[in-house]
Design a protein around this motif. Structure first.
Motif, PDB file in Angstrom:
ATOM      1  N   ALA A   1       0.702  -1.103  -0.211  1.00 40.46           N
ATOM      2  CA  ALA A   1      -0.007   0.046   0.009  1.00 40.46           C
ATOM      3  C   ALA A   1       0.859   1.262  -0.091  1.00 40.46           C
ATOM      4  O   ALA A   1       0.635   2.282  -0.685  1.00 40.46           O
ATOM      5  N   GLY A   2       1.924   1.111   0.777  1.00 40.64           N
ATOM      6  CA  GLY A   2       3.054   2.335   0.900  1.00 40.64           C
ATOM      7  C   GLY A   2       3.744   2.625  -0.461  1.00 40.64           C
ATOM      8  O   GLY A   2       4.401   3.701  -0.598  1.00 40.64           O
ATOM      9  N   SER A   3       3.664   1.706  -1.212  1.00 39.05           N
ATOM     10  CA  SER A   3       4.300   1.822  -2.548  1.00 39.05           C
ATOM     11  C   SER A   3       3.703   2.000  -3.880  1.00 39.05           C
ATOM     12  O   SER A   3       3.882   1.829  -4.907  1.00 39.05           O
ATOM     13  N   ASP A   4       2.190   2.198  -3.337  1.00 41.34           N
ATOM     14  CA  ASP A   4       1.182   2.344  -4.465  1.00 41.34           C
ATOM     15  C   ASP A   4       1.066   1.201  -5.617  1.00 41.34           C
ATOM     16  O   ASP A   4       1.231   1.522  -6.516  1.00 41.34           O
TER      17      ASP A   4
ATOM     18  N   ALA B   1      -2.678  -3.518   8.622  1.00 40.71           N
ATOM     19  CA  ALA B   1      -1.239  -3.345   9.332  1.00 40.71           C
ATOM     20  C   ALA B   1      -0.867  -1.846   9.627  1.00 40.71           C
ATOM     21  O   ALA B   1      -1.763  -1.138   9.675  1.00 40.71           O
ATOM     22  N   HIS B   2       0.420  -1.856   9.936  1.00 36.49           N
ATOM     23  CA  HIS B   2       0.691  -0.482  10.317  1.00 36.49           C
ATOM     24  C   HIS B   2       0.588   0.651   9.219  1.00 36.49           C
ATOM     25  O   HIS B   2       0.868   0.476   8.103  1.00 36.49           O
ATOM     26  N   GLY B   3       0.337   1.736   9.874  1.00 36.13           N
ATOM     27  CA  GLY B   3       0.455   3.056   8.982  1.00 36.13           C
ATOM     28  C   GLY B   3      -0.899   3.476   8.499  1.00 36.13           C
ATOM     29  O   GLY B   3      -1.958   2.811   8.696  1.00 36.13           O
ATOM     30  N   ASP B   4      -0.976   4.735   8.016  1.00 37.05           N
ATOM     31  CA  ASP B   4      -2.318   5.373   7.384  1.00 37.05           C
ATOM     32  C   ASP B   4      -2.371   4.754   6.150  1.00 37.05           C
ATOM     33  O   ASP B   4      -1.811   5.128   5.179  1.00 37.05           O
ATOM     34  N   PHE B   5      -3.467   3.684   5.924  1.00 39.34           N
ATOM     35  CA  PHE B   5      -3.671   3.494   4.541  1.00 39.34           C
ATOM     36  C   PHE B   5      -5.086   2.662   4.450  1.00 39.34           C
ATOM     37  O   PHE B   5      -5.511   2.190   5.498  1.00 39.34           O
TER      38      PHE B   5
ATOM     39  N   SER C   1       8.492   2.342  -0.306  1.00 42.31           N
ATOM     40  CA  SER C   1       7.518   2.742   0.735  1.00 42.31           C
ATOM     41  C   SER C   1       8.671   3.567   1.783  1.00 42.31           C
ATOM     42  O   SER C   1       7.873   3.695   2.735  1.00 42.31           O
ATOM     43  N   LEU C   2       9.849   3.785   1.535  1.00 43.40           N
ATOM     44  CA  LEU C   2      10.668   4.626   2.651  1.00 43.40           C
ATOM     45  C   LEU C   2      10.727   5.974   2.160  1.00 43.40           C
ATOM     46  O   LEU C   2      11.503   6.141   1.276  1.00 43.40           O
ATOM     47  N   TYR C   3      10.514   6.760   3.120  1.00 41.15           N
ATOM     48  CA  TYR C   3      10.645   8.385   3.015  1.00 41.15           C
ATOM     49  C   TYR C   3      11.182   8.657   4.070  1.00 41.15           C
ATOM     50  O   TYR C   3      10.366   8.924   5.302  1.00 41.15           O
ATOM     51  N   ILE C   4      12.209   9.135   4.195  1.00 40.26           N
ATOM     52  CA  ILE C   4      13.019   9.551   5.723  1.00 40.26           C
ATOM     53  C   ILE C   4      12.446  11.132   5.926  1.00 40.26           C
ATOM     54  O   ILE C   4      12.367  11.439   7.009  1.00 40.26           O
ATOM     55  N   ASN C   5      12.068  11.756   4.808  1.00 41.31           N
ATOM     56  CA  ASN C   5      11.795  13.226   5.142  1.00 41.31           C
ATOM     57  C   ASN C   5      10.305  13.271   5.740  1.00 41.31           C
ATOM     58  O   ASN C   5       9.481  12.906   4.704  1.00 41.31           O
ATOM     59  N   PRO C   6      10.015  13.787   6.985  1.00 39.24           N
ATOM     60  CA  PRO C   6       8.587  13.618   7.235  1.00 39.24           C
ATOM     61  C   PRO C   6       7.469  14.376   6.313  1.00 39.24           C
ATOM     62  O   PRO C   6       6.598  13.789   5.772  1.00 39.24           O
ATOM     63  N   GLN C   7       8.013  15.449   5.825  1.00 39.45           N
ATOM     64  CA  GLN C   7       6.902  16.298   4.985  1.00 39.45           C
ATOM     65  C   GLN C   7       6.680  15.482   3.808  1.00 39.45           C
ATOM     66  O   GLN C   7       5.801  15.533   3.071  1.00 39.45           O
ATOM     67  N   GLU C   8       7.672  14.978   3.116  1.00 41.91           N
ATOM     68  CA  GLU C   8       7.484  14.379   1.732  1.00 41.91           C
ATOM     69  C   GLU C   8       6.453  13.122   2.090  1.00 41.91           C
ATOM     70  O   GLU C   8       5.484  12.819   1.480  1.00 41.91           O
ATOM     71  N   LEU C   9       6.755  12.532   3.305  1.00 41.29           N
ATOM     72  CA  LEU C   9       5.862  11.106   3.726  1.00 41.29           C
ATOM     73  C   LEU C   9       4.378  11.774   3.699  1.00 41.29           C
ATOM     74  O   LEU C   9       3.294  11.206   3.471  1.00 41.29           O
ATOM     75  N   GLU C  10       4.218  12.819   4.494  1.00 37.42           N
ATOM     76  CA  GLU C  10       2.948  13.570   4.902  1.00 37.42           C
ATOM     77  C   GLU C  10       2.322  14.049   3.579  1.00 37.42           C
ATOM     78  O   GLU C  10       1.071  13.412   3.231  1.00 37.42           O
ATOM     79  N   ASP C  11       2.854  14.344   2.563  1.00 36.75           N
ATOM     80  CA  ASP C  11       2.285  14.872   1.298  1.00 36.75           C
ATOM     81  C   ASP C  11       1.943  13.619   0.559  1.00 36.75           C
ATOM     82  O   ASP C  11       0.964  13.661   0.125  1.00 36.75           O
ATOM     83  N   LEU C  12       2.799  12.720   0.581  1.00 35.03           N
ATOM     84  CA  LEU C  12       2.418  11.537  -0.234  1.00 35.03           C
ATOM     85  C   LEU C  12       1.021  10.703   0.674  1.00 35.03           C
ATOM     86  O   LEU C  12       0.110  10.377  -0.273  1.00 35.03           O
ATOM     87  N   VAL C  13       1.082  10.549   1.784  1.00 36.03           N
ATOM     88  CA  VAL C  13       0.021  10.152   2.458  1.00 36.03           C
ATOM     89  C   VAL C  13      -1.340  10.901   2.134  1.00 36.03           C
ATOM     90  O   VAL C  13      -2.292  10.275   2.030  1.00 36.03           O
ATOM     91  N   LYS C  14      -1.226  12.213   2.159  1.00 43.00           N
ATOM     92  CA  LYS C  14      -2.361  12.957   1.739  1.00 43.00           C
ATOM     93  C   LYS C  14      -2.961  12.556   0.633  1.00 43.00           C
ATOM     94  O   LYS C  14      -4.197  12.912   0.476  1.00 43.00           O
TER      95      LYS C  14
END
Lengths: 354, 177
Positions: free
Chosen positions: A94-97, A130-134, A211-224
Motif C-alpha cells: 500500500a505504501g508503494s502504491d 497493518a501499520h500506517g495510514d492506509f 515505501s521508505l521516506y525519511i523526510n517527514p514532509q515528503e511522507l505526509e504529502d504522499l499519504v495525504k
C-alpha cells in the motif's frame, strides 16, 4: 458466452483470476483456502504463468510486492492467520502504491482458531490490516458467481487506484459449489503501467517503487495525496445490494455468508407479515454509507448480522449516528447462524418498533 | 416442488459428497437454482462426511441445511446425529445394510434400502451411494431421468469414464428398489 458449470468458490476464484489476466500466484497452503492454490498449481504451468508455493506467508506477500511492482497482475490467497503474517508486506505494498489481489477465505479465530467459516476478520480487512495510514479495497461476495465477477473488478480498481484489493470470502463460500458462468478470458496486459519497474531499456527515466521516506514532509504529502484518492473511491465505488429494503421497518445489514442466512430469515419473516429487508454491503471498504443513510427514517431499526462478535455493526452505527437503534446478532468461532436464530431476532425487534 | 433441502450423511469414503454432486449437477441441467456445501476438515478422513444440497426455483439463501426435507443416511452415527433435525412430514432414506437401527420418530416417512448389499450382489461394490441417489430420485423426482443421467455424466471425470456404466446400473437398482 461460456458454458454454465458447477464450481467450488475457491476454484472459481482461481479460474476467474486467470480469466482476468493474472499469471502470477504466490502463496502458502492453509485450510479452508487450499483449493485456490491447488487449482493454480495445475493451471498456471499450462498457460505460461507462475505458480510458486513460498516458504511462508511472509515470503509470499513480498513476492507479490515484487511482481506487482514489475507491473503484472499478481495475487495471493490465504486464510485468516495467513493475513496476519502478511500484514507487514501488505502495508509495504500500500505504501508503494502497488496494485495486487489478496484473497482471505476466513476461518474462526483468534490464534490458530479453527477451520470453519467466520467473518471475524472484518476489522482487520477494513481498518487495521497493518501499520500506517492506509486503506485497501475490500470486496465481500455472497455467491460463487459474484465471487467470479468480483475478481476482475478487484483487479481493475486496484490497477486504477494503484492499491491492494482484497476479496473477503469465508470457508462456506470457498467450499460450496454453485452454478457459475466464467467471464471471457482476457490476455495479460504487462505493459500499460508506466510507473512499473520493468526495465527502461535506456529509453526513459528509471522508475522507483518504494515505501521508505525519511523526510517527514515528503511522507505526509504522499499519504495525504493517497487519502485524496481514497475520497474519490468512497464517492464513486460504494457497492451494496438492497433486498426488500424500500418498505422495510427493520433493515438487516449483512455481507457474504451471513447475508445468505439473513435472506432466508427475511423470507420467513415476510411470510409472517413483518416488513424486514436487507442492505448487503458488496464493498466493505469503501463502506456503503450512502445506501444505509438513504433508508434511515422509514427503517426504524437496523440489525447487523455477522459471523463475529460484532465488528461491522460499528460502521453501521457510525452511519446511523444514533437516529434509530442499531442492534447486533452474531455467532463466532466457526459457528454459522441459522435462519431461525436470525428470525427470532427479527421477531423480537419487530415487537419493539410497531 | 419449489424447494428441496437434502442432507447426505455417512462415512468418509462412501461417496456422500459425490452423490450430492450428481444431484446438484442434475438440478443445474434441469434449470434450477442450487447449492452444494460439503462438511470439510479432519472429519473427511474416515470419520463422518455430510453434504447439503439445496434446490429451488429462486435464489438459495443459506446453503447449510439445518432441517432437511430429506435425509439420506449411510451410517449409524449420522442417523443418530441428524434424525431429529428432519422436518416433520419429511423423509429419511436409510442404507439398511449398514444401519440396523429403526427410526424412532413417527412424524416422518422412512424408506429402508438395502443399498450396500444390493450394490455388492450386483458386482457394484462401492456404488451404494448411487443406489441411494436412485431411490432419492424415485421418491422426490427432483429432476427428469434424462437430466439425472446428464448430471452423472458431468460429475464423473473424463479419466474415470469407465465407471459411468456401473454408476448408471447402481442408480437403476435404487430406482427399482
Amino acid at each position: 458466452m461460456n458454458e454454465k458449470v458447477l464450481m467450488k468458490g475457491n476454484e472459481a476464484i482461481a479460474e476467474a483470476a486467470i480469466a482476468a489476466g493474472c499469471r502470477h500466484f504466490f502463496g502458502y497452503p492453509i485450510t479452508p483456502q487450499t483449493e485456490v492454490a491447488a487449482y493454480m498449481s495445475k493451471r498456471m504451468p499450462k498457460i505460461g504463468g507462475v505458480y510458486l508455493q513460498a516458504e511462508s506467508e511472509v515470503a509470499s506477500i513480498n513476492m507479490v510486492l515484487g511482481a506487482g511492482a514489475a507491473g503484472v497482475r499478481v495475487m495471493t490467497s490465504t486464510s485468516s492467520p495467513g493475513i496476519s503474517l502478511m500484514a507487514e508486506g501488505i502495508s509495504y505494498i500500500a505504501g508503494s502504491d502497488v496494485p495486487c489481489l489478496i484473497v482471505n477465505v476466513q476461518r474462526g479465530g483468534p490464534g490458530l482458531g479453527g477451520i470453519q467459516p467466520s467473518q471475524a476478520d472484518y476489522f482487520q480487512a477494513t481498518k487495521s490490516t497493518a501499520h500506517g495510514d492506509f486503506h485497501i479495497l475490500v470486496f465481500a461476495p455472497s455467491t460463487v458467481q459474484e465471487t467470479v465477477d468480483m475478481i476482475s473488478t478487484a483487479f481493475e480498481l486496484g490497477d486504477k487506484y494503484r492499491m491492494p484489493a482484497m476479496v473477503l470470502s469465508d470457508g462456506m463460500l470457498g467450499q460450496m459449489m454453485e452454478p457459475v458462468v466464467l467471464p471471457e478470458a482476457k490476455e495479460p496486459d504487462n505493459d500499460s503501467k508506466d510507473w512499473a519497474v520493468s526495465g527502461h531499456g535506456g529509453k526513459r527515466e528509471h522508475n522507483v517503487v518504494n515505501s521508505l521516506y525519511i523526510n517527514p514532509q515528503e511522507l505526509e504529502d504522499l499519504v495525504k495525496a493517497r487519502f485524496e484518492r481514497y475520497e474519490v473511491i468512497k464517492e464513486n465505488h460504494q457497492m451494496a445490494e438492497e433486498y426488500l429494503a424500500d418498505d422495510a421497518d427493520i433493515i438487516i445489514v449483512a455481507y457474504g455468508s451471513s447475508s445468505r442466512v439473513s435472506r432466508s430469515a427475511i423470507d420467513a419473516a415476510r411470510k409472517q407479515g413483518i416488513k424486514v429487508g436487507m442492505i448487503r454491503p458488496i464493498t466493505l471498504w469503501p463502506f456503503p454509507e450512502k445506501v444505509i443513510n438513504k433508508h434511515v427514517g422509514h427503517a426504524k431499526a437496523f440489525l447487523s448480522v455477522e459471523m463475529s462478535m460484532g465488528q461491522m455493526v460499528d460502521d453501521v452505527r457510525l452511519v446511523v449516528n444514533g437516529r434509530v437503534p442499531v442492534e447486533f446478532y452474531g455467532r463466532t468461532g466457526g459457528v454459522i447462524p441459522t435462519p431461525n436464530e436470525v428470525l427470532e431476532q427479527i421477531v423480537r425487534i419487530n415487537g419493539g418498533v410497531q | 416442488m419449489s424447494d428441496l433441502n437434502v442432507l447426505f450423511a455417512g462415512f468418509g469414503g462412501q461417496g456422500i459428497l459425490f452423490a450430492g454432486k450428481v444431484m446438484a449437477y442434475a438440478a443445474m441441467i434441469e434449470g434450477k437454482e442450487l447449492s452444494w456445501l460439503p462438511s470439510y476438515g479432519p472429519e473427511m478422513r474416515g470419520g463422518t462426511a455430510s453434504c447439503s444440497v439445496c434446490i429451488s426455483d429462486k435464489a438459495i439463501g443459506s446453503p447449510l441445511v439445518v432441517n432437511p426435507d430429506v435425509l439420506v443416511v449411510m451410517n449409524l452415527p449420522s442417523l443418530e446425529k441428524f434424525e431429529n433435525d428432519v422436518v416433520p412430514g419429511g423423509l429419511i432414506i436409510i442404507d439398511s445394510s449398514i444401519v440396523h437401527k429403526k427410526v424412532a420418530r413417527t412424524d416422518v416417512n422412512v424408506v429402508y434400502v438395502d443399498a450396500s448389499k444390493l450394490a455388492e450382489d450386483n458386482g457394484l461394490k462401492g456404488a451404494a451411494n448411487m443406489v441411494m441417489l436412485g431411490r432419492l430420485f424415485k421418491e422426490t423426482g427432483f429432476c427428469s431421468a434424462e437430466n439425472l443421467d446428464l448430471g452423472l455424466q458431468k460429475s464423473v471425470p473424463a479419466r474415470k469414464a469407465n465407471l459411468l456404466d456401473s454408476n448408471r446400473k447402481a442408480i437403476a437398482l435404487g430406482i427399482e428398489s
